[in-house]
Motif scaffolding. Structure first.
Motif, short mmCIF file in Angstrom:
data_model
loop_
_atom_site.label_atom_id
_atom_site.label_comp_id
_atom_site.label_asym_id
_atom_site.label_seq_id
_atom_site.Cartn_x
_atom_site.Cartn_y
_atom_site.Cartn_z
N ARG A 59 -22.74 -18.65 -85.23
CA ARG A 59 -22.25 -18.79 -83.84
C ARG A 59 -21.98 -17.43 -83.21
N TYR A 358 -19.05 -21.35 -79.00
CA TYR A 358 -18.94 -21.86 -80.37
C TYR A 358 -17.95 -21.02 -81.17
N SER A 375 -11.96 -26.23 -81.41
CA SER A 375 -13.33 -25.78 -81.18
C SER A 375 -13.59 -25.70 -79.68
N THR A 377 -16.41 -25.70 -78.29
CA THR A 377 -17.63 -26.43 -77.93
C THR A 377 -17.35 -27.57 -76.97
N ASN A 419 -15.24 -17.76 -85.35
CA ASN A 419 -15.20 -19.10 -85.92
C ASN A 419 -14.18 -19.23 -87.03
N SER A 446 -17.90 -22.46 -88.96
CA SER A 446 -19.30 -22.29 -88.53
C SER A 446 -20.26 -23.04 -89.45
#
Length: 526
Positions: A59, A358, A375, A377, A419, A446
């Motif tokens: 990421r 990410y 996260s 995301t 991450n 990750s």
């Protein structure tokens, strides 16, 4: 009719070139389904494909450093990832903190530099942390009263970005009708000199319609936040309205955002009212999710678009937390996702940075004793309902699968970078319940961590975990997967009180209770 040329009949260098246009997940799919493409991928001449997959699975985003061969970048990237799975915590060095800074000091660590700011004497010291001989560094020591060229000011906050050679200083000038005619400004300087930053639209950023508190000793230091990310600088202030309710004050808050490289004024402003808890730093916080999105953190999370700086940020979605969780504060620095624009530092910079889409961020609920690892995301999906309104997303729909919650059991809050998250937990088998030993746990969220786990590195944690909210009596369950590695070294309770880490180092801030001893910053290089 002549037979048509097939893909696999092409030379390996052309196959590599064609595959390089695919996302890293599709490259993996192709090389998993076809032996010929697999052979092309693992050959020594396909460092570009391997580097793309390694970047994607970790990421990360590439930084243009063409003077470093791709094969060398790939080697450095793999070594960096593997070092965290060895996790051998032996000191690289220890720095003593100067006496005038180590008490009541705000500390920032970014890009291999430390910034110690002592608000009580308005003094700042910036210095490199055990740099390598070839590393370009910046070192400054601002004595009291030397931060700004303007006299009779109240310094409020400072922000440094060594990657952009930037020092930002927020300050206020009082008028006769203090605090209602007090004006605030942000000064933009270079870290390695006293001149105006060459990329800044001007030396000073101007604010508007911002009430400031009337008692600096009670409000200014912890009722403000100055933060930057690449082209953005944001300043959050609170203005108590002097309506006390128990230990709280009804307060107005205002957040100004500047594109400091193009304008000295701000049309991108958010404001509102809140109840300010006198026992905590602030009841509103914010965090940059890259260069186009901003997160406002209160009892819930509000996601805003900041692409158009000519108007106020646009609300995209509201993410609800459980009703029992409140007083959230962001504990995540944004410095490790910024690229260097300073020529001297850019030449030495690592060839990758975290992808804002990410990574993980850390939120702490002091009252509940909970640490949240989230996260990012989830904040980059499409958001709109049938009526074009910003959706309200319940906790059950987004939280459990995108969050891990940990009990706050150690004096130091967990640290995050990219991450990875770093936290201290009681050592397995500890028998002393009064003063137990702790070990650091590195948690990697990750995809590359899962792949390395399959190679015998780390322990995969994908089962749900449940924590108890002591404030409400509620149980909260989350199950975002991660790979965990435990340190071989133990620490006693209170041995360090703050923790940071970046791509290859861990920094532990040790506070000495003996007034004759100075505090220390321990540096651990992986």
């Amino acid at each position: 009719m002549k037979a048509k040329a097939e893909l696999l009949s092409l030379p390996p260098e052309l196959l590599t070139y064609i595959l390089s246009f695919l996302p890293w997940q599709d490259i993996l799919r192709c090389t998993s389904l076809c032996k010929a493409l697999r052979q092309t991928y693992i050959s020594e001449s396909s460092s570009e494909l391997q580097y793309a997959i390694e970047l994607g699975s970790q990421r990360l985003l590439p930084v243009s450093n063409n003077h470093i061969p791709v094969a060398k970048r790939l080697q450095l990237l793999r070594e960096n990832a593997s070092a965290w799975f060895k996790f051998d915590l032996h000191s690289f060095g220890t720095i003593s903190i100067p006496e005038k800074f180590y008490r009541f000091t705000a500390t920032h660590i970014t890009n291999g530099h430390a910034c110690f700011w002592n608000p009580s004497i308005d003094s700042v010291r910036i210095f490199p942390i055990l740099p390598k001989p070839s590393q370009e560094t910046i070192e400054r020591d601002f004595s009291p009263g030397s931060l700004c060229a303007v006299s009779n000011i109240s310094d409020i906050d400072v922000f440094m970005d060594p990657a952009q050679n930037l020092l930002a200083i927020a300050y206020a000038i009082s008028g006769d009708n203090y605090p209602y005619d007090e004006e605030s400004y942000i000064e933009l300087l270079t870290l390695d000199g006293d001149g105006v930053h060459p990329q800044a639209a001007g030396r000073t950023l101007f604010m508007s319609d911002l009430w400031l508190p009337g008692r600096r000793e009670n409000f200014v230091r912890w009722c403000s936040k100055l933060e930057g990310f690449e082209k953005y600088i944001a300043f959050l202030r609170f203005a108590p309205l002097f309506e006390h309710t128990g230990s709280s004050v009804y307060s107005k808050w205002c957040l100004h955002i500047w594109d400091w490289q193009h304008s000295t004024s701000s049309n991108s402003i958010l404001s509102g009212s809140t109840t300010l808890d006198l026992d905590s730093d602030r009841s509103i916080d914010f965090y940059f999710l890259g260069n186009d999105r901003l997160l406002i953190i209160s009892d819930n999370l509000e996601l805003y678009s900041i692409e158009d700086m000519s108007r106020s940020p646009q609300l995209l979605a509201r993410f609800l937390f459980p009703a029992s969780v409140f007083n959230l504060k962001c504990c995540t620095p944004t410095s490790d996702i910024a690229c260097s624009s300073h020529p001297k530092i850019q030449a030495q910079q690592v060839t990758w940075v975290s992808d804002p889409k990410y990574r993980v961020l850390s939120l702490a609920s002091h009252s509940s004793g909970l640490d949240f690892v989230i996260s990012t995301t989830i904040f980059f999906d499409g958001f709109s309902d049938s009526e074009g309104m910003s959706p309200i997303i319940p906790w059950i729909c987004w939280g459990p699968s995108n969050v891990r919650i940990f009990l706050y059991d150690f004096p130091c809050r967990l640290g995050v970078s990219g991450n990875r998250a770093l936290n201290a937990f009681p050592a397995a088998g500890a028998t002393n319940s009064v003063d137990p030993e702790y070990r650091l746990h590195m948690m990697d969220f990750s995809p590359s961590a899962v792949r390395r786990h399959q190679q015998g590195l780390g322990r995969l944690v994908n089962e749900p975990s449940t924590v108890y909210n002591r404030e409400s009596g509620e149980y909260l369950t989350t199950f975002m997967p991660y790979v965990e590695v435990v340190s071989d070294r133990t620490f006693s309770y209170g041995e360090f009180v703050e923790m940071w880490f970046d791509q290859d180092k861990i920094y532990l801030f040790k506070e000495n209770t003996d007034t004759e001893e100075t505090d220390q910053l321990e540096v651990i290089e992986l």
